[in-house]
Design a protein around this motif. Structure first.
Motif, mmCIF file in Angstrom:
data_model
loop_
_atom_site.group_PDB
_atom_site.id
_atom_site.type_symbol
_atom_site.label_atom_id
_atom_site.label_comp_id
_atom_site.label_asym_id
_atom_site.label_seq_id
_atom_site.Cartn_x
_atom_site.Cartn_y
_atom_site.Cartn_z
ATOM 1 N N UNK A 54 -19.920 -0.335 -3.513
ATOM 2 C CA UNK A 54 -20.848 0.670 -4.047
ATOM 3 C C UNK A 54 -21.366 1.559 -2.926
ATOM 4 N N UNK A 55 -21.613 1.000 -1.768
ATOM 5 C CA UNK A 55 -22.010 1.800 -0.608
ATOM 6 C C UNK A 55 -20.897 2.786 -0.256
ATOM 7 N N UNK A 56 -19.663 2.335 -0.330
ATOM 8 C CA UNK A 56 -18.525 3.200 -0.027
ATOM 9 C C UNK A 56 -18.413 4.346 -1.032
ATOM 10 N N UNK A 57 -18.736 4.081 -2.294
ATOM 11 C CA UNK A 57 -18.684 5.130 -3.314
ATOM 12 C C UNK A 57 -19.833 6.112 -3.130
ATOM 13 N N UNK A 58 -21.035 5.601 -2.879
ATOM 14 C CA UNK A 58 -22.214 6.469 -2.803
ATOM 15 C C UNK A 58 -22.341 7.197 -1.470
ATOM 16 N N UNK A 59 -21.864 6.586 -0.392
ATOM 17 C CA UNK A 59 -21.994 7.205 0.925
ATOM 18 C C UNK A 59 -20.670 7.077 1.682
ATOM 19 N N UNK A 60 -19.679 7.893 1.308
ATOM 20 C CA UNK A 60 -18.376 7.813 1.984
ATOM 21 C C UNK A 60 -18.462 8.339 3.405
ATOM 22 N N UNK A 61 -17.455 8.002 4.187
ATOM 23 C CA UNK A 61 -17.397 8.476 5.565
ATOM 24 C C UNK A 61 -17.209 9.984 5.638
ATOM 25 N N UNK A 62 -17.376 10.533 6.835
ATOM 26 C CA UNK A 62 -17.291 11.990 6.987
ATOM 27 C C UNK A 62 -15.953 12.465 7.509
ATOM 28 N N UNK A 63 -15.228 11.648 8.228
ATOM 29 C CA UNK A 63 -13.953 12.101 8.768
ATOM 30 C C UNK A 63 -12.888 11.035 8.546
ATOM 31 N N UNK A 64 -11.653 11.417 8.691
ATOM 32 C CA UNK A 64 -10.558 10.484 8.512
ATOM 33 C C UNK A 64 -9.481 11.079 7.624
ATOM 34 N N UNK A 65 -8.445 10.311 7.406
ATOM 35 C CA UNK A 65 -7.342 10.774 6.591
ATOM 36 C C UNK A 65 -6.579 9.570 6.045
ATOM 37 N N UNK A 66 -5.704 9.835 5.099
ATOM 38 C CA UNK A 66 -4.864 8.791 4.544
ATOM 39 C C UNK A 66 -3.917 8.297 5.631
ATOM 40 N N UNK A 67 -3.507 7.037 5.562
ATOM 41 C CA UNK A 67 -2.587 6.529 6.588
ATOM 42 C C UNK A 67 -1.236 7.220 6.498
ATOM 43 N N UNK A 68 -0.554 7.288 7.635
ATOM 44 C CA UNK A 68 0.782 7.871 7.652
ATOM 45 C C UNK A 68 1.706 7.031 6.776
ATOM 46 N N UNK A 69 2.826 7.602 6.403
ATOM 47 C CA UNK A 69 3.741 6.941 5.486
ATOM 48 C C UNK A 69 4.241 5.598 6.037
ATOM 49 N N UNK A 70 4.539 5.532 7.327
ATOM 50 C CA UNK A 70 5.027 4.281 7.918
ATOM 51 C C UNK A 70 3.951 3.194 7.866
ATOM 52 N N UNK A 71 2.700 3.540 8.162
ATOM 53 C CA UNK A 71 1.612 2.571 8.109
ATOM 54 C C UNK A 71 1.338 2.139 6.675
ATOM 55 N N UNK A 72 1.375 3.082 5.749
ATOM 56 C CA UNK A 72 1.159 2.744 4.340
ATOM 57 C C UNK A 72 2.236 1.778 3.844
ATOM 58 N N UNK A 73 3.480 1.994 4.258
ATOM 59 C CA UNK A 73 4.561 1.090 3.869
ATOM 60 C C UNK A 73 4.348 -0.305 4.467
ATOM 61 N N UNK A 74 3.931 -0.364 5.711
ATOM 62 C CA UNK A 74 3.666 -1.652 6.360
ATOM 63 C C UNK A 74 2.530 -2.392 5.650
ATOM 64 N N UNK A 75 1.498 -1.676 5.256
ATOM 65 C CA UNK A 75 0.388 -2.300 4.536
ATOM 66 C C UNK A 75 0.833 -2.818 3.172
ATOM 67 N N UNK A 76 1.693 -2.075 2.491
ATOM 68 C CA UNK A 76 2.228 -2.543 1.215
ATOM 69 C C UNK A 76 3.106 -3.781 1.398
ATOM 70 N N UNK A 77 3.856 -3.836 2.495
ATOM 71 C CA UNK A 77 4.666 -5.015 2.779
ATOM 72 C C UNK A 77 3.784 -6.240 3.056
ATOM 73 N N UNK A 78 2.686 -6.043 3.754
ATOM 74 C CA UNK A 78 1.745 -7.147 3.992
ATOM 75 C C UNK A 78 1.191 -7.642 2.653
ATOM 76 N N UNK A 79 0.815 -6.724 1.775
ATOM 77 C CA UNK A 79 0.310 -7.108 0.465
ATOM 78 C C UNK A 79 1.375 -7.869 -0.317
ATOM 79 N N UNK A 80 2.613 -7.410 -0.259
ATOM 80 C CA UNK A 80 3.702 -8.104 -0.938
ATOM 81 C C UNK A 80 3.927 -9.505 -0.392
#
Length: 149
Positions: A54-80
């Protein structure tokens, strides 16, 4: 972009917290625990997860970006791998499943095959010893081993 990503993640995590809370409340145990039962830990974690999300929804961060495609794939593999661990845990047994998943995670993060297998074996044997000898918790040996014995 960061605001939308933070809020989206917060909403998804609140949904996950609600799911865990419902599962914890519906948990039926055939015998009684004193002073707290097995519902307390997952219920407490789900409340904490919901509050922080709820804190994340009400007060999100100010900077950043989505992970690069290679990192996103690695994170999905960890989840799998973690989902495979949960599904194979009772079928294969604790030690073989732990060895395979830890070795796969080590390989995913750049370890050589030798180091990954050694790490998996040490983690499987060490954690099995800690659970059985240290905490007195019986871990599954797997259906395949039970059929052999």
């Amino acid at each position: 972009m960061k605001l939308a990503a933070d809020r989206l993640l917060g909403i998804v995590l609140i949904g996950l917290a609600a799911f865990v809370a419902v599962q914890a409340i519906n948990l039926e145990v055939p015998f009684s625990y004193e002073p707290v039962g097995p519902r307390a830990f997952p219920l407490g974690l789900s409340i904490l997860l919901a509050a922080l999300s709820l804190v994340l929804v009400l007060k999100p961060g100010t900077d950043g970006h989505w992970p690069h495609q290679a990192l996103a794939l690695r994170l999905l593999l960890v989840l799998g791998l973690l989902l495979a661990y949960a599904m194979l845990f009772t079928r294969l047994g604790f030690m073989p499943t732990s060895l395979l998943v830890v070795a796969a995670l080590a390989r995913l993060f750049g370890a050589s095959w030798g180091k990954a297998l050694i790490t998996g074996a040490l983690m499987a044997v060490g954690s099995d010893f800690l659970f059985t000898a240290g905490l007195g918790i019986a871990l599954p040996t797997g259906y395949w081993l039970a059929a052999i014995l």
